[in-house]
Write a protein that holds these residues in place. Structure first.
Motif, PDB file in Angstrom:
ATOM      1  N   ALA A  74      56.440  15.010  23.292  1.00 21.87           N
ATOM      2  CA  ALA A  74      57.741  15.582  23.230  1.00 21.87           C
ATOM      3  C   ALA A  74      57.903  16.203  24.578  1.00 21.87           C
ATOM      4  O   ALA A  74      59.105  15.545  25.181  1.00 21.87           O
ATOM      5  CB  ALA A  74      57.977  16.768  22.081  1.00 21.87           C
ATOM      6  N   GLU A  75      57.127  16.727  25.158  1.00 19.57           N
ATOM      7  CA  GLU A  75      57.473  17.409  26.440  1.00 19.57           C
ATOM      8  C   GLU A  75      57.452  16.172  27.531  1.00 19.57           C
ATOM      9  O   GLU A  75      58.329  16.235  28.492  1.00 19.57           O
ATOM     10  CB  GLU A  75      56.225  18.219  27.048  1.00 19.57           C
ATOM     11  N   ALA A  76      56.575  15.325  27.437  1.00 22.08           N
ATOM     12  CA  ALA A  76      56.902  14.118  28.418  1.00 22.08           C
ATOM     13  C   ALA A  76      58.029  13.364  28.314  1.00 22.08           C
ATOM     14  O   ALA A  76      58.558  12.846  29.295  1.00 22.08           O
ATOM     15  CB  ALA A  76      55.542  13.126  28.033  1.00 22.08           C
ATOM     16  N   LEU A  77      58.508  13.083  26.887  1.00 25.55           N
ATOM     17  CA  LEU A  77      59.863  12.385  26.884  1.00 25.55           C
ATOM     18  C   LEU A  77      61.187  13.094  26.865  1.00 25.55           C
ATOM     19  O   LEU A  77      62.080  12.455  27.345  1.00 25.55           O
ATOM     20  CB  LEU A  77      59.687  11.634  25.517  1.00 25.55           C
ATOM     21  N   LEU A  78      61.028  14.345  26.451  1.00 28.47           N
ATOM     22  CA  LEU A  78      62.501  15.130  26.543  1.00 28.47           C
ATOM     23  C   LEU A  78      62.653  16.085  27.262  1.00 28.47           C
ATOM     24  O   LEU A  78      63.468  16.353  27.914  1.00 28.47           O
ATOM     25  CB  LEU A  78      62.396  15.552  25.016  1.00 28.47           C
ATOM     26  N   ALA A  79      61.688  17.018  27.621  1.00 24.93           N
ATOM     27  CA  ALA A  79      61.708  18.283  28.080  1.00 24.93           C
ATOM     28  C   ALA A  79      61.832  18.046  29.787  1.00 24.93           C
ATOM     29  O   ALA A  79      61.142  17.169  30.209  1.00 24.93           O
ATOM     30  CB  ALA A  79      60.643  19.330  27.995  1.00 24.93           C
ATOM     31  N   SER A  80      62.853  18.980  30.350  1.00 18.68           N
ATOM     32  CA  SER A  80      63.100  18.795  31.951  1.00 18.68           C
ATOM     33  C   SER A  80      63.502  20.170  32.323  1.00 18.68           C
ATOM     34  O   SER A  80      63.110  20.495  33.692  1.00 18.68           O
ATOM     35  CB  SER A  80      64.119  17.990  32.064  1.00 18.68           C
ATOM     36  N   SER A  81      63.938  21.166  31.737  1.00 16.61           N
ATOM     37  CA  SER A  81      64.411  22.395  32.073  1.00 16.61           C
ATOM     38  C   SER A  81      63.890  23.688  31.277  1.00 16.61           C
ATOM     39  O   SER A  81      64.725  24.799  31.285  1.00 16.61           O
ATOM     40  CB  SER A  81      65.779  22.558  32.226  1.00 16.61           C
ATOM     41  N   ILE A  82      62.708  23.628  30.593  1.00 19.61           N
ATOM     42  CA  ILE A  82      62.471  24.678  29.760  1.00 19.61           C
ATOM     43  C   ILE A  82      61.638  25.515  30.687  1.00 19.61           C
ATOM     44  O   ILE A  82      60.688  25.328  31.359  1.00 19.61           O
ATOM     45  CB  ILE A  82      61.371  24.070  28.669  1.00 19.61           C
ATOM     46  N   SER A  83      62.079  27.111  30.285  1.00 19.59           N
ATOM     47  CA  SER A  83      61.430  28.144  31.089  1.00 19.59           C
ATOM     48  C   SER A  83      60.029  28.138  30.668  1.00 19.59           C
ATOM     49  O   SER A  83      59.558  27.870  29.634  1.00 19.59           O
ATOM     50  CB  SER A  83      62.321  29.388  31.128  1.00 19.59           C
ATOM     51  N   PRO A  84      59.080  29.139  31.413  1.00 22.01           N
ATOM     52  CA  PRO A  84      57.905  29.607  30.985  1.00 22.01           C
ATOM     53  C   PRO A  84      57.742  30.391  29.822  1.00 22.01           C
ATOM     54  O   PRO A  84      57.049  30.201  28.971  1.00 22.01           O
ATOM     55  CB  PRO A  84      57.260  30.311  32.106  1.00 22.01           C
TER      56      PRO A  84
END
Length: 504
Positions: free
Chosen positions: A379-389
């Motif tokens: 999911a991180e590889a395909l969707l995420a782009s601006s999620i904070s730490p």
């Protein structure tokens, strides 16, 4: 056009309150009044949808009301749609649920007033408007809880709620008064940062603490949690409306006043730890409740604890996402509480599955770790782009929950069907979670905490919940489990003083 939509969206709920109250004083049937109010609230949802389209085309906008103002931005539009949409559904449900009830008119007026005040709250763009809407929403909730005043537990719930709200809201009004005086009049919420920096050192932290106390009290967080368990005597539509609306208001306050609150790291740490403590305590309390509504109440407290914890970490986008998801989920659970009882009885009569043996337990744990972690990576590889730490830390917390859930399911019934259903469910939920979290992070990108709590603090509630799960399954020392059980059971047993009588 946008100004007209905003004006109608704010005015229609209040007009519905007036119509419902005036019709209730005449010879109109309560059922007709309820239908009219539900229909007008549904029309408000249509207006909120139009507002969302307008904001998508032209961008956010503010409407000045003298020195005060209201606004249409992504947050206010989404929350307005949520409030009006859920209220229309709940009031439609209540038409049949309360048909023939002598207190049906009371519910219609108080529920509509609660909806109107909450819509104004989420659209407030200045300090005074927010404060007025906040206090009005609390008063409307207290009125809705008083639907059945002849019940002793209902009266106790009204008393406890009103007392805590009055104390917390008095502090909020003091904080708002300081901000208004410091700014020379009602100030936009967007200008709070500069006003807060102009306050003297003892005054600035005091204002921030008073705002936080108001947020914690309305969200039933420790140590202000004593009112929510006593609301069980309220009719189901009131419970659905309350758990889908007012208890979520704490996160809205923390987001809107974040320039004042998030400037102090020690306060953000305190917010995070209080939310975490409520999450763990309410999770333990939920496990010992035998009744469906009682479990839902403590489940709400735990969810609010997670939401407040996210605010303390500065993950406001995650907090708003959980607010919306919780509202939709919990309102449906309350409205379907009767079906939940039937489902529980049906499941209790089914034969128990064959538990996993030693080798299967090891394999179950390994699979339970691999599936959620792999889901997060994909999911991180395909969707995420601006999620904070901070949001990543919460994602790790959610992943750990998925590991525990899948492991428990496989150990309880180790079959290929359980593995497939559990894996697909975990993957779908995590994929949707990451996608929505990314979308909310983009939409709320201007909202950022200047001094959030350290993300590693998430490990504290995660370890506590893991310990609680092991205790509940008998995997740890029995005396500790018995002690926790006894404390949780005692803490969740409603107690009324002899002078007030027993619940009826």
């Amino acid at each position: 056009m946008s100004e007209l939509i905003l004006a109608l969206m704010l005015a229609l709920p209040w007009a519905t309150v007036v119509i419902a109250a005036s019709l209730g004083q005449r010879s109109f049937s309560p059922n007709l009044v309820a239908r009219v109010a539900a229909g007008l609230t549904g029309a408000g949802f249509v207006l909120a949808t139009g507002a969302a389209i307008s904001v998508g085309r032209t961008g956010p906008m503010n409407v000045e009301l003298g020195t005060s103002s209201v606004q249409l931005d992504p947050l206010s539009v989404v929350l307005s749609m949520l409030v009006l949409g859920l209220s229309a559904v709940i009031q439609s449900f209540a038409v049949r649920y309360l048909r023939g009830d002598r207190r049906q008119r009371w519910f219609v007026v108080s529920a509509t007033a609660l909806t109107a005040a909450t819509v104004l709250l989420v659209c407030a763009a200045s300090v005074v408007v927010f404060a007025v809407a906040w206090v009005t929403a609390g008063a409307a909730l207290v009125a809705a809880l008083a639907t059945y005043p002849e019940l002793a537990q209902a009266r106790e719930g009204v008393r406890r709620t009103a007392l805590r709200f009055a104390i917390a809201d008095a502090g909020l009004l003091v904080a708002v008064g300081v901000l208004v005086v410091a700014g020379g009049g009602d100030q936009p919420l967007s200008e709070l940062g500069s006003i807060a920096r102009s306050l003297a050192e003892p005054l600035g932290p005091t204002v921030a603490v008073l705002l936080v106390i108001a947020a914690l009290a309305h969200s039933s967080q420790l140590p202000f949690h004593g009112w929510l368990p006593f609301t069980l005597a309220a009719p189901t539509p009131v419970s659905a409306l309350m758990h889908a609306g007012v208890v979520n208001a704490g996160a809205i306050l923390l987001v809107r006043f974040s320039p004042v609150i998030s400037a102090y790291e020690w306060l953000m740490i305190a917010i995070m730890l209080i939310g975490a403590a409520t999450l763990v305590w309410a999770s333990a309390a939920r496990l010992v409740r035998p009744d469906v509504k009682g479990r839902l109440v403590y489940s709400t407290m735990a969810q609010m604890g997670f939401m407040i914890m996210a605010c303390g970490l500065g993950a406001y986008a995650a907090a708003i996402f959980h607010l919306i998801a919780h509202s939709l989920f919990k309102s449906s659970l309350f409205l379907g509480a009767g079906l939940g009882v039937r489902r529980y009885l049906a499941d209790a009569n089914r034969p128990a599955g064959k538990p996993a043996n030693g080798a299967q337990r090891v394999l179950a744990v390994l699979l339970a770790i691999v599936v959620p972690v792999a889901s997060v990576v994909v999911a991180e590889a395909l969707l995420a782009s601006s999620i904070s730490p901070a949001s990543l830390a919460l994602l790790a917390f959610v992943t750990a929950t998925g590991v525990i859930t899948l492991a428990a399911a496989l150990i309880g019934r180790f079959t290929l069907r359980t593995l497939l259903i559990g894996s697909v469910g975990i993957f779908s939920l995590i994929f949707a979670y990451v996608g929505f979290l990314d979308a909310f992070s983009v939409a709320l990108s201007p909202v950022a905490a200047s001094a959030p709590a350290p993300a590693w603090l998430v490990t504290i509630p995660a370890a506590a919940l893991l310990t609680l799960d092991l205790l509940a399954r008998g995997r740890m020392t029995s005396w500790l489990g018995d002690r926790v059980y006894a404390r949780a059971l005692t803490a969740t047993t409603p107690r009324l003083s002899p002078t007030k009588g027993l619940p009826r």
